[in-house]
Structure formats: structure tokens, C-alpha cells
Design a protein around this motif. Structure first.
Motif, PDB file in Angstrom:
ATOM      1  N   HIS A   1       0.815  -1.213   0.000  1.00  0.00           N
ATOM      2  CA  HIS A   1       0.000   0.000   0.000  1.00  0.00           C
ATOM      3  C   HIS A   1       0.853   1.270   0.000  1.00  0.00           C
ATOM      4  O   HIS A   1       0.340   2.362  -0.220  1.00  0.00           O
ATOM      5  CB  HIS A   1      -0.961  -0.003   1.198  1.00  0.00           C
ATOM      6  CG  HIS A   1      -0.262   0.044   2.530  1.00  0.00           C
ATOM      7  ND1 HIS A   1       0.251  -1.074   3.137  1.00  0.00           N
ATOM      8  CD2 HIS A   1       0.015   1.090   3.355  1.00  0.00           C
ATOM      9  CE1 HIS A   1       0.810  -0.739   4.280  1.00  0.00           C
ATOM     10  NE2 HIS A   1       0.687   0.568   4.445  1.00  0.00           N
TER      11      HIS A   1
ATOM     12  N   LYS B   1     -18.348  -3.674  -3.723  1.00  0.00           N
ATOM     13  CA  LYS B   1     -18.847  -4.747  -2.852  1.00  0.00           C
ATOM     14  C   LYS B   1     -20.261  -5.174  -3.256  1.00  0.00           C
ATOM     15  O   LYS B   1     -20.688  -6.300  -2.963  1.00  0.00           O
ATOM     16  CB  LYS B   1     -18.842  -4.272  -1.390  1.00  0.00           C
ATOM     17  CG  LYS B   1     -19.136  -5.367  -0.379  1.00  0.00           C
ATOM     18  CD  LYS B   1     -19.074  -4.834   1.047  1.00  0.00           C
ATOM     19  CE  LYS B   1     -17.660  -4.511   1.458  1.00  0.00           C
ATOM     20  NZ  LYS B   1     -17.585  -4.156   2.915  1.00  0.00           N
TER      21      LYS B   1
ATOM     22  N   THR C   1      -1.661   4.124  -1.128  1.00  0.00           N
ATOM     23  CA  THR C   1      -2.513   4.396   0.023  1.00  0.00           C
ATOM     24  C   THR C   1      -3.032   5.833   0.032  1.00  0.00           C
ATOM     25  O   THR C   1      -4.153   6.092   0.466  1.00  0.00           O
ATOM     26  CB  THR C   1      -1.750   4.098   1.338  1.00  0.00           C
ATOM     27  OG1 THR C   1      -2.618   4.295   2.443  1.00  0.00           O
ATOM     28  CG2 THR C   1      -0.530   4.995   1.499  1.00  0.00           C
TER      29      THR C   1
ATOM     30  N   LYS D   1      -5.831   5.996  -2.706  1.00  0.00           N
ATOM     31  CA  LYS D   1      -7.027   5.281  -2.260  1.00  0.00           C
ATOM     32  C   LYS D   1      -7.770   6.093  -1.206  1.00  0.00           C
ATOM     33  O   LYS D   1      -9.013   6.132  -1.197  1.00  0.00           O
ATOM     34  CB  LYS D   1      -6.638   3.914  -1.696  1.00  0.00           C
ATOM     35  CG  LYS D   1      -7.842   3.062  -1.307  1.00  0.00           C
ATOM     36  CD  LYS D   1      -7.428   1.682  -0.850  1.00  0.00           C
ATOM     37  CE  LYS D   1      -6.844   1.721   0.541  1.00  0.00           C
ATOM     38  NZ  LYS D   1      -6.662   0.368   1.119  1.00  0.00           N
ATOM     39  N   HIS D   2      -7.041   6.745  -0.332  1.00  0.00           N
ATOM     40  CA  HIS D   2      -7.673   7.576   0.705  1.00  0.00           C
ATOM     41  C   HIS D   2      -8.439   8.736   0.069  1.00  0.00           C
ATOM     42  O   HIS D   2      -9.531   9.094   0.547  1.00  0.00           O
ATOM     43  CB  HIS D   2      -6.607   8.104   1.660  1.00  0.00           C
ATOM     44  CG  HIS D   2      -7.156   9.004   2.728  1.00  0.00           C
ATOM     45  ND1 HIS D   2      -7.919   8.540   3.781  1.00  0.00           N
ATOM     46  CD2 HIS D   2      -7.063  10.365   2.898  1.00  0.00           C
ATOM     47  CE1 HIS D   2      -8.266   9.553   4.547  1.00  0.00           C
ATOM     48  NE2 HIS D   2      -7.768  10.676   4.046  1.00  0.00           N
TER      49      HIS D   2
ATOM     50  N   LYS E   1     -11.669   7.325  -1.342  1.00  0.00           N
ATOM     51  CA  LYS E   1     -12.579   6.959  -0.256  1.00  0.00           C
ATOM     52  C   LYS E   1     -13.202   8.201   0.376  1.00  0.00           C
ATOM     53  O   LYS E   1     -14.408   8.234   0.652  1.00  0.00           O
ATOM     54  CB  LYS E   1     -11.812   6.156   0.798  1.00  0.00           C
ATOM     55  CG  LYS E   1     -12.690   5.589   1.895  1.00  0.00           C
ATOM     56  CD  LYS E   1     -11.878   4.708   2.839  1.00  0.00           C
ATOM     57  CE  LYS E   1     -12.764   4.119   3.924  1.00  0.00           C
ATOM     58  NZ  LYS E   1     -11.969   3.265   4.860  1.00  0.00           N
TER      59      LYS E   1
ATOM     60  N   ASP F   1     -15.560  -1.926  -1.993  1.00  0.00           N
ATOM     61  CA  ASP F   1     -14.856  -2.841  -1.095  1.00  0.00           C
ATOM     62  C   ASP F   1     -13.403  -2.366  -0.973  1.00  0.00           C
ATOM     63  O   ASP F   1     -12.503  -2.866  -1.639  1.00  0.00           O
ATOM     64  CB  ASP F   1     -14.913  -4.271  -1.650  1.00  0.00           C
ATOM     65  CG  ASP F   1     -14.541  -5.304  -0.610  1.00  0.00           C
ATOM     66  OD1 ASP F   1     -14.022  -4.906   0.455  1.00  0.00           O
ATOM     67  OD2 ASP F   1     -14.757  -6.504  -0.851  1.00  0.00           O
ATOM     68  N   TRP F   2     -13.202  -1.382  -0.108  1.00  0.00           N
ATOM     69  CA  TRP F   2     -11.876  -0.762   0.000  1.00  0.00           C
ATOM     70  C   TRP F   2     -10.820  -1.741   0.505  1.00  0.00           C
ATOM     71  O   TRP F   2      -9.642  -1.632   0.151  1.00  0.00           O
ATOM     72  CB  TRP F   2     -11.946   0.444   0.943  1.00  0.00           C
ATOM     73  CG  TRP F   2     -12.940   1.472   0.517  1.00  0.00           C
ATOM     74  CD1 TRP F   2     -14.161   1.709   1.064  1.00  0.00           C
ATOM     75  CD2 TRP F   2     -12.811   2.388  -0.568  1.00  0.00           C
ATOM     76  NE1 TRP F   2     -14.814   2.726   0.405  1.00  0.00           N
ATOM     77  CE2 TRP F   2     -13.992   3.168  -0.611  1.00  0.00           C
ATOM     78  CE3 TRP F   2     -11.816   2.640  -1.515  1.00  0.00           C
ATOM     79  CZ2 TRP F   2     -14.203   4.162  -1.549  1.00  0.00           C
ATOM     80  CZ3 TRP F   2     -12.030   3.644  -2.453  1.00  0.00           C
ATOM     81  CH2 TRP F   2     -13.199   4.387  -2.468  1.00  0.00           C
ATOM     82  N   ASP F   3     -11.215  -2.702   1.332  1.00  0.00           N
ATOM     83  CA  ASP F   3     -10.248  -3.650   1.902  1.00  0.00           C
ATOM     84  C   ASP F   3      -9.662  -4.593   0.850  1.00  0.00           C
ATOM     85  O   ASP F   3      -8.570  -5.127   1.038  1.00  0.00           O
ATOM     86  CB  ASP F   3     -10.908  -4.475   3.007  1.00  0.00           C
ATOM     87  CG  ASP F   3     -11.280  -3.618   4.210  1.00  0.00           C
ATOM     88  OD1 ASP F   3     -10.630  -2.568   4.399  1.00  0.00           O
ATOM     89  OD2 ASP F   3     -12.216  -4.000   4.944  1.00  0.00           O
ATOM     90  N   LYS F   4     -10.398  -4.812  -0.245  1.00  0.00           N
ATOM     91  CA  LYS F   4      -9.913  -5.720  -1.288  1.00  0.00           C
ATOM     92  C   LYS F   4      -9.255  -4.989  -2.454  1.00  0.00           C
ATOM     93  O   LYS F   4      -8.968  -5.600  -3.485  1.00  0.00           O
ATOM     94  CB  LYS F   4     -11.076  -6.591  -1.801  1.00  0.00           C
ATOM     95  CG  LYS F   4     -11.561  -7.604  -0.775  1.00  0.00           C
ATOM     96  CD  LYS F   4     -12.588  -8.548  -1.370  1.00  0.00           C
ATOM     97  CE  LYS F   4     -13.049  -9.582  -0.345  1.00  0.00           C
ATOM     98  NZ  LYS F   4     -14.042 -10.519  -0.933  1.00  0.00           N
ATOM     99  N   SER F   5      -9.052  -3.698  -2.288  1.00  0.00           N
ATOM    100  CA  SER F   5      -8.330  -2.954  -3.341  1.00  0.00           C
ATOM    101  C   SER F   5      -6.896  -3.457  -3.392  1.00  0.00           C
ATOM    102  O   SER F   5      -6.310  -3.821  -2.371  1.00  0.00           O
ATOM    103  CB  SER F   5      -8.371  -1.458  -3.041  1.00  0.00           C
ATOM    104  OG  SER F   5      -7.797  -1.186  -1.780  1.00  0.00           O
ATOM    105  N   ARG F   6      -6.316  -3.465  -4.579  1.00  0.00           N
ATOM    106  CA  ARG F   6      -4.984  -4.052  -4.741  1.00  0.00           C
ATOM    107  C   ARG F   6      -4.225  -3.413  -5.894  1.00  0.00           C
ATOM    108  O   ARG F   6      -4.817  -2.788  -6.783  1.00  0.00           O
ATOM    109  CB  ARG F   6      -5.088  -5.558  -4.989  1.00  0.00           C
ATOM    110  CG  ARG F   6      -5.776  -5.922  -6.287  1.00  0.00           C
ATOM    111  CD  ARG F   6      -6.038  -7.404  -6.399  1.00  0.00           C
ATOM    112  NE  ARG F   6      -6.655  -7.752  -7.682  1.00  0.00           N
ATOM    113  CZ  ARG F   6      -5.973  -8.229  -8.729  1.00  0.00           C
ATOM    114  NH1 ARG F   6      -4.665  -8.427  -8.635  1.00  0.00           N
ATOM    115  NH2 ARG F   6      -6.592  -8.525  -9.859  1.00  0.00           N
TER     116      ARG F   6
END
Length: 250
Positions: A106, A118, A133, A136-137, A140, A180-185
């Protein structure tokens, strides 16, 4: 070295004449001649050194030094005619110099990334030269700002007509979906900005209608590549080869 007597005498006369032309006195020339003769007389014949056959055929191995253990290995190797060299187990460089810490995914920069939804199967493909990171922030924060609270029927109809700054915010507000922010890659990394744009366009084209991107990225990829970049049919049976071609930029 001249061995023929006549040739040697001729050479001596030539040197003597050359020295006289350079104004050397006769006594100096004779003294130099005597010194050369005395030196040649006392010179020992050259004898080539005999090589020790036992050392020529020895194999050599290098061992790290561990007190009490390395000596035992050396004695065992010596019995088999194997020469051993010893090096320190740890040196000053290993003690003082440390490599850089591994960068977490990240925190990586110059990347092409994917953020899935999601609520549906669509994803967002983007690229950034900054840390993933951070970008992405930003996505979000803007998405949460635009989708805060419940949408009334009137607000939902207005959302269908408005085009927000971000495609992610646009998708979530129009469809009332959640990312689904946790699964961003990170799906690729490229330091060259132009090549990074090409790779982003390839990833967007490969996913086709499964992306929520409103455009095809910063690089306009030719439609010639569509037949190679299209995904295999959803009904492809197990065991059949995946004919999707992965392209690399030059």
C-alpha cells in the motif's frame, strides 16, 4: 643475448663508437665494459623451479570460521588432499550495513491499481505516481462525502444526471453501491509514466463492461487489440485452456 663471437665483437665496436660520439672518455667506456664482463661471469644459470605435484592437484574449498568446528573440518579435508581456506563467519560490513526495509504494497508508488465494488462485480482501474494508500484515501474520502446519508427519490434521479468528479463516487451514488476498500490491490507497477498509462488502458480494455471507468484512461489504445484483450466466455468449461493474452509494454 648475443652468443656469436664475431657478432658480439661488432656490437661492442658499435657501442664504443656511439659512446665516443657522445663525448664519453675512453676510461669510462673501458670501465663500463669490465663491469659488464664481471657481472656476466658471476651470473648463475637460471633453473626452473620444480613444482610440487602434491600441491598442484589439491582442490580448494572455502569455509566460514566457526571456532572448534572449522579446525576439525580442515584436518579431515587435509587427509583427502583438499586444501581449505577460511573466511570470517560475519564481517564488519554485515554488522554495520543493513539493507532497506521492504516497502509494503500500500506504500508503493508508480502503480496501476484496482478497487472492486462490494455490491456488484464492477471494479475501478486507475494509476498514480504517488503512494497507492494516498490515492485510495482520496477516492474513499470523496466517495464518502458524496454518498453520505440516504438518497430520496428526487436525489436519486438527480444523481442519475450529475457527473461527479470521480467515477467511483459516480458509480456509488447512482447505484447506491458500496466499494470494497479492503480488497483494493495493486495489479502492476511501472515507473515510466507513459508506459504506466498504456498498462492502465490495457487493464481497462481487458475488463470491458466490468469496469466503472467512464473513459479508457490517459492513453487511447487502438481497437486492434480487442480480440487479444477480451476475456474468455463465462461458460468456459473447467480444463479448457485460457486463451487470454497478456500484453507487456515496450
Amino acid at each position: 643475448m648475443i652468443t656469436d663471437t664475431a657478432a658480439r665483437h661488432e656490437e661492442e665496436q658499435h657501442i664504443k663508437h656511439a659512446l665516443q660520439q657522445c663525448q664519453y672518455p675512453r676510461w669510462a667506456i673501458e670501465k663500463g665494459k669490465q663491469q659488464v664482463l664481471h657481472k656476466n661471469k658471476n651470473r648463475k644459470p637460471h633453473k626452473p623451479k620444480k613444482k610440487d605435484a602434491t600441491t598442484d592437484n589439491k582442490d580448494t574449498i572455502t569455509l566460514p570460521y566457526i571456532r572448534g568446528l572449522t579446525e576439525r573440518i580442515q584436518r579431515a579435508m587435509k587427509k583427502h588432499n583438499i586444501h581449505t581456506a577460511v573466511k570470517p563467519y560475519r564481517n564488519i560490513r554485515q554488522l554495520l550495513v543493513h539493507p532497506k526495509d521492504r516497502i509494503e504494497n500500500h506504500q508503493k508508488c508508480n502503480v496501476i491499481y484496482e478497487i472492486p465494488c462490494k455490491s456488484c462485480k464492477k471494479t475501478y482501474i486507475g494509476e498514480t505516481g504517488r503512494a497507492f494508500t494516498v490515492r485510495k484515501h482520496e477516492h474513499k474520502k470523496e466517495c464518502e462525502k458524496e454518498t453520505a446519508g440516504r438518497l430520496t427519490r428526487t436525489e436519486h434521479q438527480r444523481a442519475q444526471q450529475d457527473n461527479l468528479k470521480s467515477a467511483i463516487s459516480d458509480h456509488c451514488k447512482r447505484n447506491n453501491h458500496v466499494m470494497d476498500w479492503d480488497k483494493s490491490r495493486i495489479i502492476n507497477q511501472e515507473s515510466n509514466k507513459y508506459k504506466r498509462w498504456i498498462k492502465e488502458a490495457i487493464e481497462i480494455r481487458k475488463r470491458g463492461a466490468d469496469t466503472m471507468n467512464r473513459d479508457e484512461g490517459s492513453f487511447q489504445l487502438s481497437r486492434t487489440w480487442d480480440s487479444l484483450l477480451q476475456r474468455p466466455p463465462a461458460g468456459r468449461g473447467r480444463g479448457q485452456p485460457d486463451r487470454t493474452v497478456r500484453l507487456t509494454t515496450p
